[in-house]
Motif scaffolding. Structure first.
Motif, PDB file in Angstrom:
ATOM      1  N   ASP A   1       0.835  -1.204   0.000  1.00 14.71           N
ATOM      2  CA  ASP A   1       0.000   0.000   0.000  1.00 14.71           C
ATOM      3  C   ASP A   1       0.869   1.253   0.000  1.00 14.71           C
ATOM      4  N   PHE A   2       1.935   1.221   0.790  1.00 19.59           N
ATOM      5  CA  PHE A   2       2.860   2.353   0.896  1.00 19.59           C
ATOM      6  C   PHE A   2       3.474   2.669  -0.465  1.00 19.59           C
ATOM      7  N   ILE A   3       3.921   1.642  -1.164  1.00 13.08           N
ATOM      8  CA  ILE A   3       4.570   1.838  -2.463  1.00 13.08           C
ATOM      9  C   ILE A   3       3.588   2.374  -3.498  1.00 13.08           C
ATOM     10  N   LEU A   4       2.402   1.788  -3.570  1.00  7.12           N
ATOM     11  CA  LEU A   4       1.425   2.231  -4.561  1.00  7.12           C
ATOM     12  C   LEU A   4       0.998   3.671  -4.305  1.00  7.12           C
ATOM     13  N   ALA A   5       0.812   4.035  -3.044  1.00  2.48           N
ATOM     14  CA  ALA A   5       0.433   5.407  -2.724  1.00  2.48           C
ATOM     15  C   ALA A   5       1.551   6.382  -3.096  1.00  2.48           C
ATOM     16  N   GLY A   6       2.797   5.978  -2.825  1.00  5.98           N
ATOM     17  CA  GLY A   6       3.921   6.833  -3.161  1.00  5.98           C
ATOM     18  C   GLY A   6       4.075   7.035  -4.654  1.00  5.98           C
ATOM     19  N   LEU A   7       3.904   5.978  -5.424  1.00  6.20           N
ATOM     20  CA  LEU A   7       4.008   6.090  -6.877  1.00  6.20           C
ATOM     21  C   LEU A   7       2.909   6.992  -7.430  1.00  6.20           C
ATOM     22  N   ALA A   8       1.707   6.875  -6.871  1.00  7.78           N
ATOM     23  CA  ALA A   8       0.607   7.729  -7.321  1.00  7.78           C
ATOM     24  C   ALA A   8       0.921   9.198  -7.062  1.00  7.78           C
ATOM     25  N   ARG A   9       1.502   9.477  -5.901  1.00  2.52           N
ATOM     26  CA  ARG A   9       1.870  10.867  -5.602  1.00  2.52           C
ATOM     27  C   ARG A   9       2.893  11.407  -6.599  1.00  2.52           C
ATOM     28  N   GLU A  10       3.762  10.513  -7.062  1.00  4.73           N
ATOM     29  CA  GLU A  10       4.831  10.927  -7.970  1.00  4.73           C
ATOM     30  C   GLU A  10       4.407  10.958  -9.428  1.00  4.73           C
ATOM     31  N   GLY A  11       3.178  10.559  -9.729  1.00  4.21           N
ATOM     32  CA  GLY A  11       2.720  10.554 -11.113  1.00  4.21           C
ATOM     33  C   GLY A  11       3.237   9.402 -11.943  1.00  4.21           C
ATOM     34  N   VAL A  12       3.797   8.377 -11.294  1.00  2.00           N
ATOM     35  CA  VAL A  12       4.262   7.192 -12.015  1.00  2.00           C
ATOM     36  C   VAL A  12       3.078   6.246 -12.212  1.00  2.00           C
ATOM     37  N   GLN A  13       2.867   5.802 -13.432  1.00  7.20           N
ATOM     38  CA  GLN A  13       1.735   4.929 -13.732  1.00  7.20           C
ATOM     39  C   GLN A  13       1.923   3.572 -13.053  1.00  7.20           C
ATOM     40  N   THR A  14       0.869   3.096 -12.389  1.00  8.53           N
ATOM     41  CA  THR A  14       0.942   1.850 -11.614  1.00  8.53           C
ATOM     42  C   THR A  14       0.057   0.757 -12.200  1.00  8.53           C
ATOM     43  N   ARG A  15      -0.455   0.945 -13.400  1.00  7.67           N
ATOM     44  CA  ARG A  15      -1.364  -0.043 -13.975  1.00  7.67           C
ATOM     45  C   ARG A  15      -0.685  -1.408 -14.161  1.00  7.67           C
ATOM     46  N   PHE A  16       0.657  -1.425 -14.213  1.00  7.30           N
ATOM     47  CA  PHE A  16       1.389  -2.675 -14.413  1.00  7.30           C
ATOM     48  C   PHE A  16       2.017  -3.199 -13.114  1.00  7.30           C
ATOM     49  N   VAL A  17       1.642  -2.624 -11.977  1.00  9.80           N
ATOM     50  CA  VAL A  17       2.094  -3.126 -10.676  1.00  9.80           C
ATOM     51  C   VAL A  17       1.011  -4.047 -10.137  1.00  9.80           C
ATOM     52  N   THR A  18       1.340  -5.322  -9.987  1.00 12.55           N
ATOM     53  CA  THR A  18       0.355  -6.310  -9.574  1.00 12.55           C
ATOM     54  C   THR A  18       0.554  -6.717  -8.114  1.00 12.55           C
ATOM     55  N   ARG A  19      -0.497  -7.291  -7.546  1.00  9.47           N
ATOM     56  CA  ARG A  19      -0.429  -7.858  -6.196  1.00  9.47           C
ATOM     57  C   ARG A  19      -0.170  -9.359  -6.340  1.00  9.47           C
ATOM     58  N   LYS A  20       0.738  -9.881  -5.541  1.00  8.53           N
ATOM     59  CA  LYS A  20       1.055 -11.309  -5.564  1.00  8.53           C
ATOM     60  C   LYS A  20       0.650 -11.931  -4.219  1.00  8.53           C
ATOM     61  N   PRO A  21      -0.477 -12.642  -4.173  1.00  2.00           N
ATOM     62  CA  PRO A  21      -0.920 -13.259  -2.916  1.00  2.00           C
ATOM     63  C   PRO A  21       0.126 -14.211  -2.358  1.00  2.00           C
ATOM     64  N   GLY A  22       0.331 -14.152  -1.062  1.00  2.00           N
ATOM     65  CA  GLY A  22       1.281 -15.041  -0.405  1.00  2.00           C
ATOM     66  C   GLY A  22       2.714 -14.569  -0.454  1.00  2.00           C
ATOM     67  N   ALA A  23       2.980 -13.491  -1.182  1.00  2.00           N
ATOM     68  CA  ALA A  23       4.342 -12.950  -1.273  1.00  2.00           C
ATOM     69  C   ALA A  23       4.451 -11.686  -0.421  1.00  2.00           C
ATOM     70  N   ARG A  24       5.682 -11.268  -0.198  1.00  2.00           N
ATOM     71  CA  ARG A  24       5.942 -10.076   0.603  1.00  2.00           C
ATOM     72  C   ARG A  24       6.533  -8.972  -0.264  1.00  2.00           C
TER      73      ARG A  24
END
Length: 364
Positions: free
Chosen positions: A95-118
């Motif tokens: 959540d921290f990373i996605l929120a930070g990228l959004a603030r920076e204007g970096v597109q996150t459409r290709f950042v996926t969630r991986k269940p069971g991973a850290r």
């Protein structure tokens, strides 16, 4: 295309041009990324107690991190439409990373969630002038699980530049995804940059780094690396590398730098050697090496400087600047970051770079 200033805020809502099928934002301009970076993303926990070893540290700062993420943010702050291809876990760090990228204007459409991973994490103490012990937490890392299927949704062929890094070649499925991404980009005429990003403790055998790098070079246009990383890319004898501390990011690596640079240049058209305070040298196949001096600054932390340099260099090339101008922009971005504690969060905007260069010129 040259742009002044930096993108700010969240990406504009995306629509599609009915005639061309091109993604458009609310301003009616293309929302397709000019730059795509692929690989790791992390939360970086940096000591705020300079000069203290970690057992004595009581204050930590939380920042965005990971070489591909840093480069995407750095380019975005310079005005480039950038997108990151990465993965995070279903956790608060993600959540921290996605929120930070959004603030920076970096597109996150290709950042996926991986269940069971850290989501990856990094812990760093700062012991000036030259000790920056760093610990990576990448067991079961989500970004390593980026696979070939994840690339199906990525519009690599419609970008103008792709940046990958050497650490991403250490483990599958990410390694195979990187090879495929570079193949697709090269076939489509997209400029492929390989930031060598050698992290010795991320490899089961340090020689495997060079094996994988050399295998990828047929799909690479520009190689970027420090003098040590250039030698690491051609390393065959483990006796040539000295790791005095497993958490030190820049081990001593012996080698014939000129010969190794030429060996890389035989496989990739351009090799850019980062030389720290001296600046950098741009080697182009069949041309005289181009030495571009750095900027004198007081170093606080070297972490993130190389990524800021890459962001500036790639941005310069996207704007149509010469190699000398692009390298100078990269040197300025790197010089600014070493005066700060942090990576992505402290990369400069174009306005900051302009002010820095003007001040430096005034002191010359």
């Amino acid at each position: 295309m040259t742009r002044d200033g930096a993108l700010q805020g969240h990406p504009c809502p995306e629509t599609t041009d009915p005639e061309s099928g091109t993604a458009m934002n609310s301003a009616g301009t293309s929302d397709l990324p000019e730059l795509i970076t692929i690989g790791r993303s992390s939360i970086d926990l940096y000591s705020q107690d300079l000069g203290k070893a970690l057992p004595e540290v009581r204050r930590l700062g939380a920042y965005l991190g990971g070489s591909p993420l840093n480069i995407a943010v750095g380019a975005s702050r310079l005005g480039v439409r950038a997108a990151l291809v990465s993965a995070v876990g279903e956790d608060q760090v993600g959540d921290f990373i996605l929120a930070g990228l959004a603030r920076e204007g970096v597109q996150t459409r290709f950042v996926t969630r991986k269940p069971g991973a850290r989501t990856s994490a990094v812990l760093l103490a700062i012991l000036p002038p030259d000790r920056f012990p760093i610990t990576f937490y990448r067991d079961n890392a989500a970004d390593v699980q980026i696979g070939i299927d994840d690339l199906n949704a990525v519009s690599i062929e419609r970008a103008r530049a792709l940046v990958v890094n050497g650490t991403a070649l250490a483990l599958d499925p990410l390694r195979s995804a990187i090879f495929l991404a570079c193949e697709r980009a090269r076939s489509a005429g997209v400029t492929v940059y390989l930031d060598l990003d050698f992290r010795a403790n991320q490899w089961h055998d340090v020689r495997a780094f060079g094996v994988n790098v050399r295998a990828l070079l047929s799909s690479v246009d520009v190689v970027i690396g420090t003098e040590e990383e250039i030698n690491a890319a051609l390393l065959t004898d483990p006796a040539d590398i000295t790791i005095t501390h497993g958490q030190v990011t820049a081990p001593a690596i012996r080698g014939d730098l000129e010969r190794n640079t030429q060996a890389l240049l035989a496989r990739a058209p351009v090799v850019v050697v980062k030389e720290g305070a001296r600046g950098c040298t741009v080697h182009r196949r069949g041309q005289t090496p181009l030495s571009v001096p750095g900027f004198p600054v007081e170093v606080v932390s070297v972490l993130g400087a190389g990524d800021a340099f890459a962001a500036g260099l790639v941005t310069g090339q996207l704007r149509g600047l010469s190699w000398a101008e692009s390298a100078r922009l990269g040197n300025a971005c790197g010089a600014i970051v070493v005066t700060r504690i942090g990576c992505a969060d402290f990369t400069p905007t174009q306005a900051e770079v302009d002010a820095f260069m003007s001040a430096q010129a005034g002191q010359a």
